[in-house]
Design a protein around this motif. Sequence first.
Motif, PDB file in Angstrom:
ATOM      1  N   ILE A 193      10.998   2.423-136.124  1.00  0.00           N
ATOM      2  CA  ILE A 193      10.008   3.382-135.599  1.00  0.00           C
ATOM      3  C   ILE A 193       8.685   2.643-135.435  1.00  0.00           C
ATOM      4  O   ILE A 193       8.121   2.136-136.403  1.00  0.00           O
ATOM      5  CB  ILE A 193       9.822   4.593-136.548  1.00  0.00           C
ATOM      6  CG1 ILE A 193      11.175   5.175-136.959  1.00  0.00           C
ATOM      7  CG2 ILE A 193       8.954   5.651-135.888  1.00  0.00           C
ATOM      8  CD1 ILE A 193      11.086   6.358-137.910  1.00  0.00           C
ATOM      9  N   GLY A 194       8.209   2.564-134.185  1.00  0.00           N
ATOM     10  CA  GLY A 194       6.981   1.828-133.881  1.00  0.00           C
ATOM     11  C   GLY A 194       7.306   0.587-133.077  1.00  0.00           C
ATOM     12  O   GLY A 194       7.885  -0.368-133.599  1.00  0.00           O
ATOM     13  N   GLY A 207       5.322  -1.691-131.665  1.00  0.00           N
ATOM     14  CA  GLY A 207       4.066  -2.414-131.485  1.00  0.00           C
ATOM     15  C   GLY A 207       4.210  -3.901-131.690  1.00  0.00           C
ATOM     16  O   GLY A 207       5.294  -4.475-131.480  1.00  0.00           O
ATOM     17  N   TYR A 208       3.113  -4.529-132.108  1.00  0.00           N
ATOM     18  CA  TYR A 208       3.083  -5.980-132.295  1.00  0.00           C
ATOM     19  C   TYR A 208       4.050  -6.432-133.383  1.00  0.00           C
ATOM     20  O   TYR A 208       4.548  -7.548-133.349  1.00  0.00           O
ATOM     21  CB  TYR A 208       1.666  -6.432-132.660  1.00  0.00           C
ATOM     22  CG  TYR A 208       0.744  -6.466-131.473  1.00  0.00           C
ATOM     23  CD1 TYR A 208       0.668  -7.597-130.670  1.00  0.00           C
ATOM     24  CD2 TYR A 208      -0.032  -5.369-131.133  1.00  0.00           C
ATOM     25  CE1 TYR A 208      -0.165  -7.644-129.569  1.00  0.00           C
ATOM     26  CE2 TYR A 208      -0.883  -5.394-130.031  1.00  0.00           C
ATOM     27  CZ  TYR A 208      -0.938  -6.540-129.258  1.00  0.00           C
ATOM     28  OH  TYR A 208      -1.762  -6.576-128.163  1.00  0.00           O
ATOM     29  N   VAL A 209       4.306  -5.557-134.374  1.00  0.00           N
ATOM     30  CA  VAL A 209       5.226  -5.932-135.446  1.00  0.00           C
ATOM     31  C   VAL A 209       6.660  -5.507-135.095  1.00  0.00           C
ATOM     32  O   VAL A 209       7.576  -6.331-135.052  1.00  0.00           O
ATOM     33  CB  VAL A 209       4.782  -5.295-136.791  1.00  0.00           C
ATOM     34  CG1 VAL A 209       5.843  -5.508-137.861  1.00  0.00           C
ATOM     35  CG2 VAL A 209       3.461  -5.894-137.243  1.00  0.00           C
ATOM     36  N   ASP A 215       9.485   4.834-130.175  1.00  0.00           N
ATOM     37  CA  ASP A 215       8.038   5.019-130.279  1.00  0.00           C
ATOM     38  C   ASP A 215       7.708   6.375-129.677  1.00  0.00           C
ATOM     39  O   ASP A 215       8.425   6.877-128.811  1.00  0.00           O
ATOM     40  CB  ASP A 215       7.309   3.899-129.503  1.00  0.00           C
ATOM     41  CG  ASP A 215       5.888   3.699-129.976  1.00  0.00           C
ATOM     42  OD1 ASP A 215       5.612   2.643-130.592  1.00  0.00           O
ATOM     43  OD2 ASP A 215       5.044   4.589-129.737  1.00  0.00           O
ATOM     44  N   LYS A 216       6.605   6.961-130.141  1.00  0.00           N
ATOM     45  CA  LYS A 216       6.204   8.251-129.572  1.00  0.00           C
ATOM     46  C   LYS A 216       5.443   8.057-128.264  1.00  0.00           C
ATOM     47  O   LYS A 216       5.227   9.006-127.524  1.00  0.00           O
ATOM     48  CB  LYS A 216       5.354   9.025-130.575  1.00  0.00           C
ATOM     49  CG  LYS A 216       4.063   8.345-130.943  1.00  0.00           C
ATOM     50  CD  LYS A 216       3.300   9.121-131.992  1.00  0.00           C
ATOM     51  CE  LYS A 216       2.019   8.355-132.314  1.00  0.00           C
ATOM     52  NZ  LYS A 216       1.217   8.908-133.346  1.00  0.00           N
ATOM     53  N   ARG A 236       4.414   2.928-123.826  1.00  0.00           N
ATOM     54  CA  ARG A 236       4.890   1.730-124.548  1.00  0.00           C
ATOM     55  C   ARG A 236       6.377   1.492-124.308  1.00  0.00           C
ATOM     56  O   ARG A 236       6.797   0.374-124.008  1.00  0.00           O
ATOM     57  CB  ARG A 236       4.671   1.883-126.058  1.00  0.00           C
ATOM     58  CG  ARG A 236       3.339   1.401-126.518  1.00  0.00           C
ATOM     59  CD  ARG A 236       3.490   0.238-127.489  1.00  0.00           C
ATOM     60  NE  ARG A 236       2.224  -0.501-127.528  1.00  0.00           N
ATOM     61  CZ  ARG A 236       1.641  -0.941-128.631  1.00  0.00           C
ATOM     62  NH1 ARG A 236       2.205  -0.743-129.784  1.00  0.00           N
ATOM     63  NH2 ARG A 236       0.520  -1.617-128.569  1.00  0.00           N
ATOM     64  N   VAL A 272       4.963   1.425-138.020  1.00  0.00           N
ATOM     65  CA  VAL A 272       3.870   2.096-137.306  1.00  0.00           C
ATOM     66  C   VAL A 272       2.545   1.516-137.776  1.00  0.00           C
ATOM     67  O   VAL A 272       2.481   0.799-138.777  1.00  0.00           O
ATOM     68  CB  VAL A 272       3.900   3.623-137.537  1.00  0.00           C
ATOM     69  CG1 VAL A 272       5.175   4.218-136.961  1.00  0.00           C
ATOM     70  CG2 VAL A 272       3.780   3.958-139.011  1.00  0.00           C
ATOM     71  N   ASN A 273       1.495   1.833-137.040  1.00  0.00           N
ATOM     72  CA  ASN A 273       0.194   1.278-137.399  1.00  0.00           C
ATOM     73  C   ASN A 273      -0.390   1.969-138.636  1.00  0.00           C
ATOM     74  O   ASN A 273      -0.184   3.158-138.841  1.00  0.00           O
ATOM     75  CB  ASN A 273      -0.783   1.358-136.217  1.00  0.00           C
ATOM     76  CG  ASN A 273      -0.604   2.598-135.385  1.00  0.00           C
ATOM     77  OD1 ASN A 273       0.470   3.190-135.367  1.00  0.00           O
ATOM     78  ND2 ASN A 273      -1.652   3.025-134.720  1.00  0.00           N
ATOM     79  N   SER A 320       4.105  10.782-141.336  1.00  0.00           N
ATOM     80  CA  SER A 320       4.818  11.594-140.341  1.00  0.00           C
ATOM     81  C   SER A 320       6.208  11.015-140.041  1.00  0.00           C
ATOM     82  O   SER A 320       7.156  11.759-139.798  1.00  0.00           O
ATOM     83  CB  SER A 320       3.968  11.822-139.085  1.00  0.00           C
ATOM     84  OG  SER A 320       4.121  10.758-138.222  1.00  0.00           O
ATOM     85  N   ARG A 336      -7.892  -6.719-131.380  1.00  0.00           N
ATOM     86  CA  ARG A 336      -8.280  -5.942-132.553  1.00  0.00           C
ATOM     87  C   ARG A 336      -9.127  -6.797-133.516  1.00  0.00           C
ATOM     88  O   ARG A 336      -8.742  -7.890-133.878  1.00  0.00           O
ATOM     89  CB  ARG A 336      -7.034  -5.381-133.260  1.00  0.00           C
ATOM     90  CG  ARG A 336      -6.411  -4.245-132.441  1.00  0.00           C
ATOM     91  CD  ARG A 336      -5.154  -3.715-133.069  1.00  0.00           C
ATOM     92  NE  ARG A 336      -4.066  -4.668-133.022  1.00  0.00           N
ATOM     93  CZ  ARG A 336      -2.855  -4.441-133.540  1.00  0.00           C
ATOM     94  NH1 ARG A 336      -2.617  -3.301-134.140  1.00  0.00           N
ATOM     95  NH2 ARG A 336      -1.905  -5.344-133.444  1.00  0.00           N
TER      96      ARG A 336
HETATM   97  P1  ADP Z   1       1.299  -3.038-135.410  1.00  0.00           P
HETATM   98  O1  ADP Z   1       0.381  -4.179-135.088  1.00  0.00           O
HETATM   99  O2  ADP Z   1       1.256  -2.663-136.872  1.00  0.00           O
HETATM  100  O3  ADP Z   1       2.688  -3.224-134.903  1.00  0.00           O
HETATM  101  P2  ADP Z   1       0.729  -1.259-133.164  1.00  0.00           P
HETATM  102  O4  ADP Z   1      -0.442  -0.346-132.987  1.00  0.00           O
HETATM  103  O5  ADP Z   1       0.868  -2.418-132.263  1.00  0.00           O
HETATM  104  O6  ADP Z   1       0.668  -1.736-134.698  1.00  0.00           O
HETATM  105  O7  ADP Z   1       2.093  -0.433-133.082  1.00  0.00           O
HETATM  106  C1  ADP Z   1       2.356   0.721-133.788  1.00  0.00           C
HETATM  107  C2  ADP Z   1       3.192   1.649-132.899  1.00  0.00           C
HETATM  108  O8  ADP Z   1       3.639   2.745-133.707  1.00  0.00           O
HETATM  109  C3  ADP Z   1       2.428   2.267-131.721  1.00  0.00           C
HETATM  110  O9  ADP Z   1       3.091   1.940-130.514  1.00  0.00           O
HETATM  111  C4  ADP Z   1       2.468   3.777-131.998  1.00  0.00           C
HETATM  112  O10 ADP Z   1       2.617   4.553-130.810  1.00  0.00           O
HETATM  113  C5  ADP Z   1       3.702   3.904-132.878  1.00  0.00           C
HETATM  114  N1  ADP Z   1       3.718   5.094-133.730  1.00  0.00           N
HETATM  115  C6  ADP Z   1       2.754   5.527-134.585  1.00  0.00           C
HETATM  116  N2  ADP Z   1       3.153   6.643-135.215  1.00  0.00           N
HETATM  117  C7  ADP Z   1       4.397   6.937-134.774  1.00  0.00           C
HETATM  118  C8  ADP Z   1       5.348   7.978-135.065  1.00  0.00           C
HETATM  119  N3  ADP Z   1       5.080   8.903-135.964  1.00  0.00           N
HETATM  120  N4  ADP Z   1       6.519   7.964-134.393  1.00  0.00           N
HETATM  121  C9  ADP Z   1       6.780   6.995-133.489  1.00  0.00           C
HETATM  122  N5  ADP Z   1       5.953   5.988-133.186  1.00  0.00           N
HETATM  123  C10 ADP Z   1       4.766   5.954-133.810  1.00  0.00           C
END
Ligand code: ADP
Length: 497
Positions: free
Chosen positions: A9-10, A12-14, A35-36, A40, A88-89, A110, A345
Amino acid sequence: MVIKNVCCIGAGYVGGPTCSVIAWKCPDLRVTVVDKSEMRINQWNSDKLPIYEPGLDEVVMECRGRNLFFSLDIDTAIRDADLIFISVNTPTKTYGVGKGRAADLKFVESCSRKIAQVATGPKIVVEKSTVPVRAAESIINILTANTRPGISFQVLSNPEFLSEGTAIEDLLNPDRVLIGGEESEGGAKAIEELSWIYQHWIPAKKILTTNTWSSELSKLASNAFLAQRVSSINAISAVCEATGADVSQVAEAVGHDSRVGPKFLQASVGFGGSCFQKDLLNLVYIAECLNLPEVANYWQQVINMNEYQRSRFAKRIVECLFNSVTDKPLAVFGFAFKKNTGDTRESPAMYVCSHLLEEGAHLNIYDPKVAPDQILQDLTSAAMTSEPERVKRLITICDDPYEAVKEAHAIVILTEWDEFKSYDYNKMLLQMKRPAFVFDGRRILNHSALIDLGYHVETIGKRFTRNALVRNAATRQHWHRLQRQKVARNNIHHIMH
Ligand code: ADP
Ligand code: UDX
């Protein structure tokens, strides 16, 4: 349990790079990243991935549609998964108790509620996002309080140590993989399952297992130690500028001590990125909450030194440009927080630019990878200015560095992109106002060569005094003369034989 399906879930960069590498190295697993954010996910499913990371495109293109999927259907992915990464972030809180310091865990919470709500079978839930110590406890409490009877969960901590710009390399050859879990039979089994995934490509001896809290704290401590090294060498850089020492010579001498080691001693305009400041603030907040003010103050000082370094550099630019940059065009090279990423960032560039904009400078900003909208968004955000319209008028985003230098009084280097080293600075000089300055906030350019061309050079951790400049130029002319004589001698030797 034999793990077949993994969900992350998420995206992103990680989450994105980590799960892409897992899918690549574990063809027997089906990996779904959810991802929500529709944008993305669409980007992950397109030809232009949402993040720039060397080597990532190749990995994604090979696995996507085979055993790697990017999806918006979070519920199905959770239901089908045996193991779920929460990636997630966890930004610094901007409101309420702990504002500006504590990590905001609302996204982690969440996710936990969602997993509890839709899970129909046992799951291993892995926290990958950086979280405060004992966050796993909150996750397990939410899961067990909200789930149907008979469904069991194991929560593991498996912090990510990848660095942006080298993420794929770091994931393929990590110094270590850290897995923390409950000290129980169930916990040990879950650790074994996750460890099995990594053992597809990482030697077992590099996989460290600890209890959950040690794992969570190790992540914060690792980043705090790394940030501390950068602040330490930056503190020394200020002493160098005041004394005539050269910080790279000092760093080399210090780094030769095998107990210290040579890495992470590059003095700079300051550290940035999504992790260092956030994790330090988090550590400071935890120490305060634990009534350990001396510990909190100790780590707070690492952040203070970083802020000092950024503002010291920005002030030096104004000071050198005859104490005023009002209405002066300045070329800014680099906006990302480090090379080989488009991530901005906590980029020191943002703070330096903001200071110069406050002083009324016109900034022509060029970065090879950061999107123009991102730069505008960062510099006009409420955190950076109370006058976004004025700031917007002062910024020009350039897609060519040679455009950026036209009529500029100075070139300001804020990210260490390799391409900056190979520009034709002679050609640039001809387009610039005189005296033309270079402020090298990353110490990447050939300063002697720039001085020879006619630039006035200022850099971190070294001051070029007037005498030194003259001496430098004289030495260089002498060296060039010797070289010419040597070539001539060789030519004669060649002709005669
Ligand atoms: P990181 O650098 O920690 O990976 P990012 O901001 O690049 O952080 O990525 C975090 C991702 O998590 C974002 O794309 C965001 O939309 C997603 N995200 C946050 N909360 C939720 C959630 N509850 N369900 C699904 N995706 C989520
Ligand atoms: C960091 C950690 O390195 C990584 O293990 C963790 O998982 C996430 O946080 P990242 O923020 O991506 O990774 O980049 P990193 O290479 O650590 O650089 C952080 C900042 O420090 C950058 O702004 C970089 O330019 C700066 N830096 C780094 C220096 O100024 N000097 C140095 O010697 C090293």
